[in-house]
Design an enzyme around this catalytic site. Structure first.
Site, PDB file in Angstrom:
ATOM      1  N   SER A 608      52.646  47.457  19.014  1.00  0.00           N
ATOM      2  CA  SER A 608      53.970  47.185  18.485  1.00  0.00           C
ATOM      3  C   SER A 608      54.941  48.241  19.005  1.00  0.00           C
ATOM      4  CB  SER A 608      53.944  47.127  16.968  1.00  0.00           C
ATOM      5  OG  SER A 608      55.116  46.521  16.491  1.00  0.00           O
ATOM      6  N   ASP A 682      51.962  35.415  18.403  1.00  0.00           N
ATOM      7  CA  ASP A 682      52.652  36.516  17.731  1.00  0.00           C
ATOM      8  C   ASP A 682      54.037  36.052  17.284  1.00  0.00           C
ATOM      9  OD1 ASP A 682      53.828  38.918  16.951  1.00  0.00           O
ATOM     10  OD2 ASP A 682      52.893  40.071  18.553  1.00  0.00           O
ATOM     11  N   HIS A 714      50.396  39.098  15.557  1.00  0.00           N
ATOM     12  CA  HIS A 714      50.773  40.477  15.869  1.00  0.00           C
ATOM     13  C   HIS A 714      49.614  41.456  15.701  1.00  0.00           C
ATOM     14  CE1 HIS A 714      53.815  43.264  16.991  1.00  0.00           C
ATOM     15  NE2 HIS A 714      53.849  43.909  15.846  1.00  0.00           N
TER      16      HIS A 714
END
Length: 748
Positions: A608, A682, A714
């Site tokens: 991320s 995602d 994610h």
């Protein structure tokens, strides 16, 4: 990226199950990825409304079969409340959901599997969108909904006579225990949400519900979200013969956000009244609720997120009055929830007003909230530390219980203080991180605790500090884990203190050996990686890599969370530059202190924001020899509006900040061997980021590797995908740096 503390260790999400085995545990990638080392945490731990008991679902080591347990708050006695056979139909595990995004949603936002009735005589279970009302008196469950479409977000009215819930974007009601069902709001569809929370509010403002019963059970206040102008992003499922897409409402920076307004609807007649709020165009309404019957409170946050205005509103006429304004020269701390006193005449506001998050007491005339003055009574907490949570307010005793870090910014302890700011006392006792949940009274609380080397345990505690554990993680002493070294370093400015953890390889005293160094920062706002808290799979993977001959360095740079407004505010208007400068400055200090580290073998990996930092570092420094970027943001114009604009502003107002912060614009400067990994489903950081970075790298004639995880979101969760990803990380750095496994552990 606010749950981004989930994103902190994005690759390392689950603490799952440990198979019963007489053999000593082994630190392998398969054991880490399968969650076979610490145990399956209890789910949906809740207090009964009367405060007499704690309840929780304990599932088996596969996370499938479970029972609902109860603990008597007075005696501490445990017993089974709902058997495995009954629970299997009333509250099946999230793993039974066919859709990966739904499973991720349950994990990320902690969706409860059951709900208490206000009189503590019933439980409402959610069986994948169908509700069952379980009676303690009869020991049986009765189906409360039977429509083919799933229902969600159920709430009992305060008097317990009516159940409200959402279905197909509208509010519905059902009389209890066996009354008729009726639709309360009309017109809900994919573009119009009545009482429902959309993705960007849920993810970036921490909103979990958008409707609330009045204290007298006669009305419901709800937020209507008009999503017609919000752009859609296609989440594509490639698993079948014919690919299918699911369009997601997702505003990018500068895009139209949902238009929102607050309505009050009569639970009996269905008549609705809209609240007249000034200056709400292009603004957010992150939270609202009831001051008392007939009077609402509503927060309005401007789009720049540097001003929050609090209104009181008349539920009958719709008139609103501004009663409090909160401003900031960086951004307003939108996630710290206001505490509203049940007495209806006071509130506690968490605020950055003095540079740290502290509590401020305000009051008004209880009988004239819409006309009288709102006064600041005083600042309740003070000091060079952050208040991270209001746990409980004992209004009769005038005491606030809260979580803070006054003695050590790496810990979280529970404290109490009087409302006048006097007699602050530490309640929790053991070092580490504590999260307290109180029931109806201040005398007893649930404590979720852990430390860097001690996995989580759940305890029933007295407010005097005595605790009795009722669930403990499995014994991991057989892993012989070494805690990382805690380092205090200087930022690139030469003065700001940074904290770091250094995981070192074991098993050799040969000072001529040089170990590769892997940096694993999160780097972004709202994240704090260096904590005295159990780090889950991330911690275990670091320990594993150390046994494979790598040193792992985790540094919290300027701009990250829980160090005050100034420290956090460094990232205003620009990402990447300060974070990288601090990481490299910290690395240089560690290389000088530890001569066994090889300055020519530096790797970087993260997920991320940590994935973004990996690519940013490799395109802005020639010191990184290899990197693995997981689910990275590569162009901040592709992330969501609320998060990105909070820090970078609108693109039209900060074109240079967006350009210099986005590594797609610097693909030609890539150094080192890069691997990018991304889940194709995602819904947080879209794979569009990776596709566009791929195109930029190809255009720049830069070689790299790409790994797509089909259907994964994610978190890239699940045993197969997680173990594959962990092996990818290990194999990539081993190939690039030829690390030698050490003899000091059971690395496999």
């Amino acid at each position: 990226m606010t749950s981004r503390i989930a994103l902190l260790s994005l690759l390392f999400l689950s603490l799952a199950v440990l198979a019963q085995d007489s053999t000593p545990p082994q630190l392998t990638i398969e054991a880490i990825a399968g969650g076979k080392l610490t145990g399956h945490l209890p789910e949906s731990v809740q207090w009964s409304p009367d405060g007499s008991k704690l309840t929780f679902i304990q599932r088996d080591e596969a996370g499938e079969h479970g029972e609902l347990w109860t603990i008597d708050a007075t005696t501490g006695q445990k017993s089974v409340l709902v058997s495995e056979t009954k629970l299997a139909s009333l509250a099946p595990p999230a793993s039974k959901l066919a859709d990966e995004r739904q499973r991720e949603w349950h994990r990320r936002y902690g969706v409860a599997g059951y709900h208490w009735s206000p009189d503590s005589k019933f439980l409402l279970f959610d069986s994948n969108g169908q509700f069952w009302l379980y009676s303690f008196q009869t020991g049986t469950g009765v189906q409360a909904t039977s429509a083919p479409d799933p229902s969600s977000d159920p709430k009992f009215s305060p008097d317990g006579k009516t159940l409200a819930y959402l279905r197909k974007h509208d509010l519905w009601l059902r009389g209890l225990p066996d009354g008729y069902e009726r639709q309360l709001t009309k017109g809900g569809d994919d573009d119009l949400l009545n009482g429902e929370v959309d993705w960007v509010y849920e993810e970036e403002l921490g909103v979990r519900s958008n409707y609330f019963w009045s204290p007298d059970s006669k009305q419901i206040a709800f937020l209507q979200m008009d999503e017609k102008k919000v752009p859609e992003y296609p989440i594509v499922d490639f698993s079948g013969v014919h690919a299918k897409d699911d369009d997601q409402k997702y505003p990018n920076p500068g895009d139209p956000n949902p238009d929102v307004r607050v309505g009050v609807i009569d639970a009996g007649s269905g008549h609705a009244k809209w609240i007249n709020l000034p200056d709400t165009h292009d603004a957010y309404i992150p939270r609202f609720g009831w001051v008392k019957p007939g009077v609402l409170w509503i927060e309005v946050l401007n789009r720049a997120q540097d001003k929050m205005v609090l209104y009181f509103a008349d539920a009958s006429h719709g008139d609103a009055r501004m009663v409090l304004t909160e401003t900031s020269d960086v951004w307003v701390g939108e996630r710290e929830e206001i505490y509203w006193f049940q007495s209806g005449d006071r509130l506690l506001l968490p605020s950055w007003r003095d540079g740290h998050t502290h509590l401020y007491l305000f009051s008004w005339d209880k009988d004239r909230p819409l006309n009288g003055e709102t006064k600041l009574v005083g600042q309740v907490t003070k000091g060079d530390y952050e208040v991270t949570k209001i746990n409980f307010v004992d209004e009769a005793a005038g005491l606030v219980y809260f979580t803070a870090d006054p003695n050590d910014p790496l810990q979280r302890q529970v404290f109490s203080v009087k409302l006048d700011g006097s007699e602050m006392k530490q309640v929790s006792q053991e070092a580490g991180t504590h999260d307290a949940t109180f029931g109806r009274a201040a005398s007893t609380y649930l404590d979720r605790s852990s430390s860097l080397r001690k996995p989580p345990q759940l305890s029933l505690c007295k407010n005097t500090g005595e605790c009795t554990p009722f669930w403990q993680s499995k014994d991991i002493s057989g892993l012989h884990l070494n805690a990382p070294q805690l380092l205090r370093l200087k930022a690139a400015d030469g003065s700001t203190l940074l904290y770091a953890h250094l995981f070192m390889p074991l098993g050799t005293m040969d000072t001529s050996v040089r170990f590769p160094v892997l940096l694993n920062p999160y780097g972004g706002p709202s994240g704090q990686s260096v904590r005295d808290e159990w780090g889950g799979n991330g911690f275990l993977l670091h320990a594993y890599l150390a046994r494979k001959g790598f040193a792992v360095l985790v540094v919290d740079n300027r701009g990250m969370a829980n160090r005050g407004k100034q420290f956090n505010g460094y990232l205003k208007k620009k990402f990447g530059e300060i974070e990288l400068a601090d990481q490299l400055a910290a690395l240089d200090q560690v290389l000088r202190r530890v001569p066994m580290l090889d300055p020519k073998k530096i790797g970087w990996y993260g997920g991320s924001y940590g994935g973004y930092m990996t690519i940013y570092a490799m395109t802005h420094s020639d010191r990184i020899g290899a990197g693995v970027a997981i689910a990275p943001v590569t162009d901040w114009r592709l992330y969501d509006s609320i998060y990105t604009e909070r820090y970078l502003g609108l693109p039209k107002d900060n074109e240079d900040g967006y350009k210099t912060s986005s590594p797609t614009n610097d693909a030609a400067k890539l150094h080192g061997a890069l691997v990018i990994a991304h889940g194709t489903s995602d819904d947080n950081v879209h794979i569009q980021n990776t596709i566009q970075m791929t195109q930029a790298l190809i255009k720049a004639a830069k070689q790299f590797d790409l790994m797509a995880y089909p259907g994964k979101t994610h978190g890239i969760s699940g045993f197969d995908a997680t173990s594959h990803l962990y092996h990818l990380i290990e194999d990539h750095f081993t190939r690039q740096f030829k690390a030698t496994p050490m003899d000091g552990g059971q690395a496999q």
